[in-house]
Design a protein around this motif. Structure first.
Motif, PDB file in Angstrom:
ATOM      1  N   LEU A 135       1.517  21.342   5.641  1.00 59.24           N
ATOM      2  CA  LEU A 135       1.872  22.696   6.036  1.00 59.24           C
ATOM      3  C   LEU A 135       1.333  23.708   5.047  1.00 59.24           C
ATOM      4  CD1 LEU A 135       5.588  21.945   6.911  1.00 59.24           C
ATOM      5  CD2 LEU A 135       3.830  22.590   8.559  1.00 59.24           C
TER       6      LEU A 135
ATOM      7  N   LEU B  84      11.473  30.612   9.635  1.00 60.87           N
ATOM      8  CA  LEU B  84      12.626  31.060   8.878  1.00 60.87           C
ATOM      9  C   LEU B  84      13.731  31.475   9.845  1.00 60.87           C
ATOM     10  CD1 LEU B  84      13.925  31.813   6.175  1.00 60.87           C
ATOM     11  CD2 LEU B  84      12.922  34.089   6.448  1.00 60.87           C
TER      12      LEU B  84
ATOM     13  N   PHE C 135      16.318  22.737   8.231  1.00 60.39           N
ATOM     14  CA  PHE C 135      16.102  22.471   6.815  1.00 60.39           C
ATOM     15  C   PHE C 135      16.753  23.561   5.978  1.00 60.39           C
ATOM     16  CE2 PHE C 135      13.105  19.008   6.977  1.00 60.39           C
ATOM     17  CZ  PHE C 135      12.464  19.162   8.197  1.00 60.39           C
TER      18      PHE C 135
ATOM     19  N   TYR D  46      15.563  26.977   7.472  1.00 55.76           N
ATOM     20  CA  TYR D  46      14.379  26.954   8.330  1.00 55.76           C
ATOM     21  C   TYR D  46      14.655  26.039   9.517  1.00 55.76           C
ATOM     22  CZ  TYR D  46      11.312  29.271   4.945  1.00 55.76           C
ATOM     23  OH  TYR D  46      10.717  30.190   4.102  1.00 55.76           O
TER      24      TYR D  46
ATOM     25  N   GLN E 152      11.309  13.505   6.552  1.00 61.90           N
ATOM     26  CA  GLN E 152      11.720  14.113   5.295  1.00 61.90           C
ATOM     27  C   GLN E 152      11.430  15.605   5.300  1.00 61.90           C
ATOM     28  OE1 GLN E 152      10.157  12.096   1.861  1.00 61.90           O
ATOM     29  NE2 GLN E 152      10.461  10.070   2.733  1.00 61.90           N
ATOM     30  N   GLY E 153      11.960  16.290   4.307  1.00 65.48           N
ATOM     31  CA  GLY E 153      11.671  17.698   4.138  1.00 65.48           C
ATOM     32  C   GLY E 153      10.326  17.905   3.472  1.00 65.48           C
TER      33      GLY E 153
ATOM     34  N   GLN F   3       6.081  30.589  -5.603  1.00 65.93           N
ATOM     35  CA  GLN F   3       6.613  30.644  -4.256  1.00 65.93           C
ATOM     36  C   GLN F   3       7.201  29.291  -3.863  1.00 65.93           C
ATOM     37  OE1 GLN F   3       6.622  33.529  -2.734  1.00 65.93           O
ATOM     38  NE2 GLN F   3       7.557  32.886  -0.830  1.00 65.93           N
ATOM     39  N   LYS F   4       7.457  28.416  -4.843  1.00 63.77           N
ATOM     40  CA  LYS F   4       7.859  27.067  -4.529  1.00 63.77           C
ATOM     41  C   LYS F   4       9.211  27.041  -3.846  1.00 63.77           C
ATOM     42  CE  LYS F   4       9.099  22.705  -6.777  1.00 63.77           C
ATOM     43  NZ  LYS F   4       9.160  21.981  -8.064  1.00 63.77           N
ATOM     44  N   LEU F   5       9.237  26.437  -2.671  1.00 66.67           N
ATOM     45  CA  LEU F   5      10.479  26.180  -1.946  1.00 66.67           C
ATOM     46  C   LEU F   5      10.838  24.714  -2.126  1.00 66.67           C
ATOM     47  CD1 LEU F   5       9.632  28.108   1.331  1.00 66.67           C
ATOM     48  CD2 LEU F   5      11.531  28.656  -0.205  1.00 66.67           C
TER      49      LEU F   5
ATOM     50  N   GLN G 200      12.655  23.758  12.667  1.00 65.08           N
ATOM     51  CA  GLN G 200      11.385  23.175  13.109  1.00 65.08           C
ATOM     52  C   GLN G 200      11.568  22.587  14.497  1.00 65.08           C
ATOM     53  OE1 GLN G 200       9.847  19.837  10.746  1.00 65.08           O
ATOM     54  NE2 GLN G 200       7.776  20.688  10.956  1.00 65.08           N
TER      55      GLN G 200
ATOM     56  N   TYR H 180       2.299  22.366   1.465  1.00 61.76           N
ATOM     57  CA  TYR H 180       3.403  21.424   1.442  1.00 61.76           C
ATOM     58  C   TYR H 180       3.008  20.167   2.200  1.00 61.76           C
ATOM     59  CZ  TYR H 180       6.417  25.243  -0.101  1.00 61.76           C
ATOM     60  OH  TYR H 180       6.982  26.271  -0.818  1.00 61.76           O
TER      61      TYR H 180
ATOM     62  N   GLN I 274       0.624  26.324  -5.081  1.00 57.75           N
ATOM     63  CA  GLN I 274       0.640  27.711  -4.674  1.00 57.75           C
ATOM     64  C   GLN I 274      -0.527  28.429  -5.335  1.00 57.75           C
ATOM     65  OE1 GLN I 274       3.118  30.591  -6.429  1.00 57.75           O
ATOM     66  NE2 GLN I 274       2.364  32.144  -5.042  1.00 57.75           N
TER      67      GLN I 274
ATOM     68  N   PHE J 232       5.045  29.997   7.796  1.00 55.60           N
ATOM     69  CA  PHE J 232       4.373  28.705   7.877  1.00 55.60           C
ATOM     70  C   PHE J 232       3.455  28.611   9.083  1.00 55.60           C
ATOM     71  CE2 PHE J 232       6.187  25.910   4.643  1.00 55.60           C
ATOM     72  CZ  PHE J 232       7.243  26.678   4.195  1.00 55.60           C
ATOM     73  N   GLY J 233       2.361  27.887   8.902  1.00 56.02           N
ATOM     74  CA  GLY J 233       1.518  27.502  10.011  1.00 56.02           C
ATOM     75  C   GLY J 233       2.091  26.292  10.723  1.00 56.02           C
ATOM     76  N   GLN J 234       1.401  25.842  11.776  1.00 53.12           N
ATOM     77  CA  GLN J 234       1.886  24.718  12.564  1.00 53.12           C
ATOM     78  C   GLN J 234       1.537  23.375  11.936  1.00 53.12           C
ATOM     79  OE1 GLN J 234       0.648  25.339  16.670  1.00 53.12           O
ATOM     80  NE2 GLN J 234       2.616  26.303  17.045  1.00 53.12           N
TER      81      GLN J 234
ATOM     82  N   PHE K 234       6.533  20.538  -2.034  1.00 54.66           N
ATOM     83  CA  PHE K 234       5.578  21.517  -2.543  1.00 54.66           C
ATOM     84  C   PHE K 234       4.413  20.833  -3.237  1.00 54.66           C
ATOM     85  CE2 PHE K 234       4.214  25.476  -4.301  1.00 54.66           C
ATOM     86  CZ  PHE K 234       3.882  25.260  -5.631  1.00 54.66           C
TER      87      PHE K 234
ATOM     88  N   GLY L 115       6.764  19.476  17.280  1.00 53.68           N
ATOM     89  CA  GLY L 115       5.341  19.768  17.265  1.00 53.68           C
ATOM     90  C   GLY L 115       4.959  21.089  16.627  1.00 53.68           C
ATOM     91  N   GLU L 116       5.909  21.732  15.989  1.00 51.06           N
ATOM     92  CA  GLU L 116       5.624  23.047  15.396  1.00 51.06           C
ATOM     93  C   GLU L 116       5.867  23.052  13.895  1.00 51.06           C
ATOM     94  OE1 GLU L 116       7.000  25.532  19.394  1.00 51.06           O
ATOM     95  OE2 GLU L 116       7.500  26.266  17.396  1.00 51.06           O
ATOM     96  N   GLY L 117       5.441  24.152  13.269  1.00 53.69           N
ATOM     97  CA  GLY L 117       5.715  24.329  11.859  1.00 53.69           C
ATOM     98  C   GLY L 117       7.120  24.863  11.650  1.00 53.69           C
ATOM     99  N   LEU L 118       7.382  25.356  10.466  1.00 57.33           N
ATOM    100  CA  LEU L 118       8.713  25.848  10.120  1.00 57.33           C
ATOM    101  C   LEU L 118       8.837  27.337  10.431  1.00 57.33           C
ATOM    102  CD1 LEU L 118       9.065  24.179   6.616  1.00 57.33           C
ATOM    103  CD2 LEU L 118      10.033  23.393   8.763  1.00 57.33           C
TER     104      LEU L 118
ATOM    105  N   PHE M 295      13.131  21.849  -0.454  1.00 54.45           N
ATOM    106  CA  PHE M 295      13.779  21.596   0.831  1.00 54.45           C
ATOM    107  C   PHE M 295      14.736  20.410   0.760  1.00 54.45           C
ATOM    108  CE2 PHE M 295      11.597  24.328   3.868  1.00 54.45           C
ATOM    109  CZ  PHE M 295      10.450  24.689   3.181  1.00 54.45           C
ATOM    110  N   GLY M 296      15.770  20.472   1.602  1.00 57.42           N
ATOM    111  CA  GLY M 296      16.561  19.285   1.869  1.00 57.42           C
ATOM    112  C   GLY M 296      15.810  18.371   2.817  1.00 57.42           C
ATOM    113  N   GLN M 297      16.426  17.261   3.156  1.00 54.75           N
ATOM    114  CA  GLN M 297      15.732  16.254   3.956  1.00 54.75           C
ATOM    115  C   GLN M 297      15.715  16.575   5.440  1.00 54.75           C
ATOM    116  OE1 GLN M 297      18.731  15.969   2.611  1.00 54.75           O
ATOM    117  NE2 GLN M 297      19.979  14.407   3.597  1.00 54.75           N
TER     118      GLN M 297
ATOM    119  N   GLY N 185       6.431  36.056  -7.202  1.00 56.36           N
ATOM    120  CA  GLY N 185       6.479  35.081  -6.124  1.00 56.36           C
ATOM    121  C   GLY N 185       7.615  35.243  -5.154  1.00 56.36           C
TER     122      GLY N 185
END
Lengths: 113, 115
Positions: free
Chosen positions: B90, A46, A89, A36, B41-42, A99-101, A38, B35, B48, B106-108, B45, A41-44, A103-105, B100
């Motif tokens: 998020l 893909l 990310f 992903y 950081q990332g 749907q759990k993702l 980013q 999220y 859901q 994702f939103g902003q 979660f 100022g925005e979301g993620l 993420f790395g840092q 799933g």
């Protein structure tokens, strides 16, 4: 549990340089893998994905190959542009439902003209 | 088509207060996930929901709760706010299936600052 480790940033490159951002994961079975991006100022968003071993995801000149033997999903681009400056990310989604993702840092990339 | 919309975009609250964040998924999407992204950081979660039922919960205290409405929009509630709850929250929507395994959009985000 599942986890993702990315190379530490920040990363600063000159325009047209080659980019590699390393990502390794720990998970049972065959998770789906994602990158992903980013922008400020925005979301993620893909960027690309791969759902099984040896798959190569690609988009906008970026590529990543799902390597089961090394549990890796490194992001590469042959020639970066200033507009690629963002935070990247690596993430995985486990095989068991939801749907759990995970993420790395994140790795902050800055491209200088 | 509208993407995932979150409101408000920014919020400042005082320690101990309660906050409600809202998310409208993409039309036709039945699954919503939340999220928390702490600065630097990332995302982590939180929850859901699929078809108005909780399908997954992350490692967050009971001060965090959520629900999904018949129109598939969702709210995230946080009680007794702590300074450490300051983060970007998020929301992600997906078509959703019981397994799933569909792409998340994702939103902003909502930037919450607790003072």
């Amino acid at each position: 549990g599942n986890s993702v480790t990315q190379m530490e940033g920040p990363v600063t490159l000159s325009e047209e340089a080659f980019l590699t951002i390393n990502c390794t994961y720990t998970a049972t079975g065959y998770p789906s893998l994602f990158w992903y991006v980013q922008y400020p100022g925005e979301g993620l968003q893909l960027l690309l994905k791969a759902t099984k071993a040896d798959d190569k995801g690609s988009n906008k000149g970026f590529e990543a190959t799902y390597r089961k033997e090394t549990t890796s999903f490194h992001l590469e681009k042959g020639s970066v542009q200033v507009s690629d400056s963002a935070v990247y990310f690596c993430a995985l989604r486990g095989v068991q439902g939801a749907q759990k993702l995970v993420f790395g840092q994140g790795t902050r990339l800055t491209i200088n003209p | 088509d509208a993407g995932v919309t979150q409101s408000p975009t920014h919020l400042i609250k005082t320690r101990g207060q309660h906050v409600t964040l809202r998310c409208s998924p993409i039309s036709g999407h039945k699954s919503v996930s939340w999220y928390q992204q702490v600065l630097g950081q990332g995302p982590q979660f939180i929850f859901q929901y699929y078809e108005k039922e909780e399908r997954g919960r992350g490692n967050f205290p009971d001060r965090f709760s959520a629900r999904q409405f018949p129109n598939y929009s969702s709210e995230l509630n946080v009680n007794a706010l702590l300074l450490g709850d300051s983060a970007l929250y998020l929301c992600a929507s997906s078509l959703g299936t019981p397994k799933g395994n569909t792409e998340a959009f994702f939103g902003q985000g909502t930037r919450l600052t607790v003072v």
